[in-house]
Design an enzyme around this catalytic site. Structure first.
Site, PDB file in Angstrom:
ATOM      1  N   GLU A   1      14.827 -34.091  41.359  1.00  0.00           N
ATOM      2  CA  GLU A   1      14.024 -34.535  42.498  1.00  0.00           C
ATOM      3  C   GLU A   1      14.086 -36.050  42.670  1.00  0.00           C
ATOM      4  O   GLU A   1      14.123 -36.558  43.790  1.00  0.00           O
ATOM      5  CB  GLU A   1      12.579 -34.062  42.342  1.00  0.00           C
ATOM      6  CG  GLU A   1      12.389 -32.571  42.540  1.00  0.00           C
ATOM      7  CD  GLU A   1      12.790 -32.100  43.934  1.00  0.00           C
ATOM      8  OE1 GLU A   1      12.730 -32.904  44.873  1.00  0.00           O
ATOM      9  OE2 GLU A   1      13.171 -30.934  44.070  1.00  0.00           O
TER      10      GLU A   1
ATOM     11  N   TYR B   1       5.394 -35.953  48.009  1.00  0.00           N
ATOM     12  CA  TYR B   1       6.480 -34.973  48.097  1.00  0.00           C
ATOM     13  C   TYR B   1       6.982 -34.591  46.713  1.00  0.00           C
ATOM     14  O   TYR B   1       7.124 -33.408  46.399  1.00  0.00           O
ATOM     15  CB  TYR B   1       7.650 -35.499  48.942  1.00  0.00           C
ATOM     16  CG  TYR B   1       8.868 -34.638  48.711  1.00  0.00           C
ATOM     17  CD1 TYR B   1       8.976 -33.411  49.339  1.00  0.00           C
ATOM     18  CD2 TYR B   1       9.854 -35.005  47.787  1.00  0.00           C
ATOM     19  CE1 TYR B   1      10.048 -32.568  49.071  1.00  0.00           C
ATOM     20  CE2 TYR B   1      10.920 -34.170  47.506  1.00  0.00           C
ATOM     21  CZ  TYR B   1      11.016 -32.946  48.161  1.00  0.00           C
ATOM     22  OH  TYR B   1      12.058 -32.115  47.881  1.00  0.00           O
TER      23      TYR B   1
ATOM     24  N   ASP C   1      10.225 -31.926  53.130  1.00  0.00           N
ATOM     25  CA  ASP C   1      11.216 -32.998  53.081  1.00  0.00           C
ATOM     26  C   ASP C   1      11.859 -33.143  54.454  1.00  0.00           C
ATOM     27  O   ASP C   1      11.439 -32.498  55.430  1.00  0.00           O
ATOM     28  CB  ASP C   1      12.256 -32.726  51.991  1.00  0.00           C
ATOM     29  CG  ASP C   1      13.264 -31.655  52.395  1.00  0.00           C
ATOM     30  OD1 ASP C   1      12.946 -30.818  53.287  1.00  0.00           O
ATOM     31  OD2 ASP C   1      14.366 -31.636  51.838  1.00  0.00           O
TER      32      ASP C   1
END
Length: 325
Positions: free
Chosen positions: A47, A130, A148
């Protein structure tokens, strides 16, 4: 101000869940951080690396990173400078510093284990809304709303009838994502990753492959005649920018195992003598040559070097030398 987006009725929404889920099962990329045996740390590293960076560039760096540092404790035991060096040319190297800081916090505060819940993840250095939601969903299977760039684009076209979302995330977009999320936990995880993949592979920003879309018949943007974007996407300039100069300076620091003379960075002439192994010396020479080819003005190099020092991406072992932190 745009009118509120009307949600699909329950039957249509259920069909969207089913069709996009079926498409994902048939077409999803085989990525290592999606494997059943992947660890939460492997998901977390992915990520960080995938922010503003395509998968094909991330894959080799991710694999080497996890080979060297398979746990947060392994990374935390290294210096921040080694993390920056291993980050290579992924870009935005402050992400490497943040990942290193997060690893250190995981060791110090969470017994070396990546925390599972979004709120605790938000307390780690370098983790925003996020990333916290994504780790909670993709590493631990929790029901969280993940939004996203790809998901925003699919929502904008499929539900809102717009070619592209606006430049910044809005509260209305987050509410829409929450309303579209299946109530079942396992279904919600699949929905998040499936919509993200649809945006990455089919519903792309430029030249979307609508004929391959599993929900083409339901797309509000297609039904509206595929109107042009309200805000045209801006390409990022590169040549001659401070970003380019910073990257070239960082390449020299990554190639060198010893501190580099400040004068060489600000006036990048080839070093007269090689230091370290022949391979290392060749890497340094190549990096210095690339810096020299930029023909960046001295004031730009000074500004960029000071920025790297301020951001913690470089350090000054002595007043005359610069190195990775």
């Amino acid at each position: 101000m745009p009118a509120p987006t009307a949600l699909p009725d329950p039957a249509t929404l259920s069909q969207l869940h089913e069709r996009i889920g079926a498409w994902f099962r048939a077409h999803a990329r085989d990525l290592p951080w999606r494997a059943p045996e992947r660890t939460p740390w492997e998901v977390m590293v992915s990520e960080f690396m995938l922010q503003q960076t395509p998968v094909n560039r991330v894959l080799p760096v991710w694999r080497e990173w996890l080979r060297r540092w398979p746990t947060p404790a392994a990374l935390a035991a290294e210096s921040p400078g080694e993390a920056v060096r291993a980050w290579g040319r992924l870009g935005y190297p402050r992400r490497a510093l943040r990942l290193h800081a997060a690893a250190a916090a995981i060791v110090a505060e969470h017994d070396g284990e990546v925390p599972a819940d979004r709120e605790t993840l938000l307390g780690l250095p370098g983790i925003g809304a996020y990333t916290a939601a994504a780790i909670s969903v993709f590493a631990f299977g929790h029901r969280e709303t993940v939004v996203d760039t790809n998901i925003r684009r699919v929502q904008a076209r499929l539900i809102s009838g717009r070619a592209l979302p606006g430049r910044g995330m809005t509260a209305a977009e987050m509410r829409l994502a929450e309303a579209l999320l299946p109530r079942d936990r396992e279904d919600s995880v699949r929905w998040n990753i499936a919509v993200m993949e649809l945006g990455a592979l089919v519903c792309t920003a430029r030249s979307p492959r609508c004929e391959e879309c599993p929900v083409l018949a339901d797309c509000a943007w297609v039904a509206a005649g595929r109107p042009e974007p309200e805000v045209a996407p801006k390409g990022q300039a590169w040549h001659g920018t401070d970003r380019q100069a910073r990257g070239a300076l960082m390449a020299v620091l990554r190639a060198a195992s010893a501190p580099v003379p400040r004068a060489l960075l600000l006036d990048p002439r080839l070093p007269e003598q090689a230091h370290g192994s022949a391979a290392e010396a060749d890497d340094v020479v190549r990096a210095v040559r690339a810096l020299r080819r930029l023909e960046a003005p001295p004031e730009q190099l000074r500004r960029c070097l000071e920025g790297l020092l301020t951001d913690g991406l470089a350090a000054e072992p002595t007043p005359e030398t610069v190195a990775l932190p």
